[in-house]
Design an enzyme around this catalytic site. Sequence first.
Site, PDB file in Angstrom:
ATOM      1  N   HIS A 138       0.822  -1.133  -0.104  1.00 40.64           N
ATOM      2  CA  HIS A 138       0.021   0.006   0.121  1.00 40.64           C
ATOM      3  C   HIS A 138       0.819   1.335  -0.007  1.00 40.64           C
ATOM      4  O   HIS A 138       2.141   1.269   0.590  1.00 40.64           O
ATOM      5  CB  HIS A 138      -1.069   0.101   1.129  1.00 40.64           C
ATOM      6  CG  HIS A 138      -0.527   0.007   2.373  1.00 40.64           C
ATOM      7  ND1 HIS A 138      -0.820  -0.556   3.395  1.00 40.64           N
ATOM      8  CD2 HIS A 138       0.007   1.317   2.916  1.00 40.64           C
ATOM      9  CE1 HIS A 138      -0.200  -0.349   4.646  1.00 40.64           C
ATOM     10  NE2 HIS A 138       0.307   1.120   4.397  1.00 40.64           N
ATOM     11  N   GLU A 143      -4.858   0.424   0.442  1.00 43.49           N
ATOM     12  CA  GLU A 143      -4.836  -1.044   0.588  1.00 43.49           C
ATOM     13  C   GLU A 143      -4.944  -1.627  -0.734  1.00 43.49           C
ATOM     14  O   GLU A 143      -5.609  -1.143  -1.768  1.00 43.49           O
ATOM     15  CB  GLU A 143      -5.824  -1.506   1.378  1.00 43.49           C
ATOM     16  CG  GLU A 143      -5.618  -0.810   3.016  1.00 43.49           C
ATOM     17  CD  GLU A 143      -4.300  -1.609   3.985  1.00 43.49           C
ATOM     18  OE1 GLU A 143      -3.291  -1.830   3.037  1.00 43.49           O
ATOM     19  OE2 GLU A 143      -4.467  -1.554   4.805  1.00 43.49           O
TER      20      GLU A 143
HETATM   21  C1  GLP Z   1       1.438   3.400   7.086  1.00 40.59           C
HETATM   22  C2  GLP Z   1       1.503   4.604   6.470  1.00 40.59           C
HETATM   23  C3  GLP Z   1       2.083   4.739   5.111  1.00 40.59           C
HETATM   24  C4  GLP Z   1       3.709   3.841   5.562  1.00 40.59           C
HETATM   25  C5  GLP Z   1       3.406   2.592   5.968  1.00 40.59           C
HETATM   26  C6  GLP Z   1       4.750   1.781   6.365  1.00 40.59           C
HETATM   27  O1  GLP Z   1       0.370   2.501   6.709  1.00 40.59           O
HETATM   28  N1  GLP Z   1       0.113   5.256   5.969  1.00 40.59           N
HETATM   29  O2  GLP Z   1       2.405   5.796   4.541  1.00 40.59           O
HETATM   30  O3  GLP Z   1       4.170   3.815   4.121  1.00 40.59           O
HETATM   31  O4  GLP Z   1       2.352   2.591   7.105  1.00 40.59           O
HETATM   32  O5  GLP Z   1       5.292   2.164   7.542  1.00 40.59           O
HETATM   33  P1  GLP Z   1       6.689   2.035   7.769  1.00 40.59           P
HETATM   34  O6  GLP Z   1       7.517   2.932   7.204  1.00 40.59           O
HETATM   35  O7  GLP Z   1       6.685   2.297   9.270  1.00 40.59           O
HETATM   36  O8  GLP Z   1       6.929   0.567   7.458  1.00 40.59           O
END
Ligand code: GLP
Length: 259
Positions: A138, A143
């Site tokens: 995503h 999603e």
């Molecule tokens: C959340 C955010 C996304 C992000 C994702 C991954 O779902 N809405 O924008 O890319 O987390 O997060 P992380 O960088 O902590 O793995």
Amino acid sequence: MEIIIQPSPEAACRYVAGRIASLLAAKPAAVLGLATGSTPVGVYRELIHLHQQGEADFSHAAAFNLDEYLGLPPEHPASYHHFMQENLFQHVNFNPGRTFIPSGLASDVPAACADYEAKIRAYHGIDLQILGIGSDGHIGFNEPSSSLSSRTRLKTLTPRTREDNARFFSSLEEVPHHVLTMGVGTIMEAREIFLLAFGTGKADAIAATVEGPVTANVPASVLQFHQTAKIVIDEAAASKLQRTDYYRWVFDHKPDWQR
Ligand code: GLP
């Protein structure tokens, strides 16, 4: 699509922060698209450092964030409003009137989403968008199965994303089911996109995004249609790609004018 494999997350974050600082120098009123999650924190840390050195001025810039949890007030420690204050806004010189995040407290969600889109248009669109990626592919909170031409709207999180993000809350039960997110179509209109991903936990999503088919089941794969999307990853996130030698060669042999 350009695949930029960096030796470490720190090097990748320095690279992207440097590109943002160059954009701000060339266009002080640039409109930035900002992301949350653990991945972009290093970019923000580096931007704060550049700002302290006098090399990044945000006073004329604007910023639009990708998403927010529905039902969380801005002061909630897991809200993206709170995240942005803590990790960037309170440390640099954005004009607070020019930073925007979808409201988790919107009572009329469709109207709030339409307003957000109108606001982005009023600022003549996003110049540079930063993205992370979910382990399911995503972007923002779009999603799998999200329309690839979607606009800002309400989405329902998958059980996997709620589990992935539970670490920011006191328990899994506390993670909201609903969110507001820029759409895939909204993101695709950004003039330049940098998607960052680090660690083996992102390797499958990156392989599907870069070398798999374009499909709504991996929303990030739509970036194959974007003219200037850059995928900035560390060695671990690159570990399931087939053509890494080619990507490295391309990056190392760019003509100076393209750097
Ligand atoms: C959340 C955010 C996304 C992000 C994702 C991954 O779902 N809405 O924008 O890319 O987390 O997060 P992380 O960088 O902590 O793995």
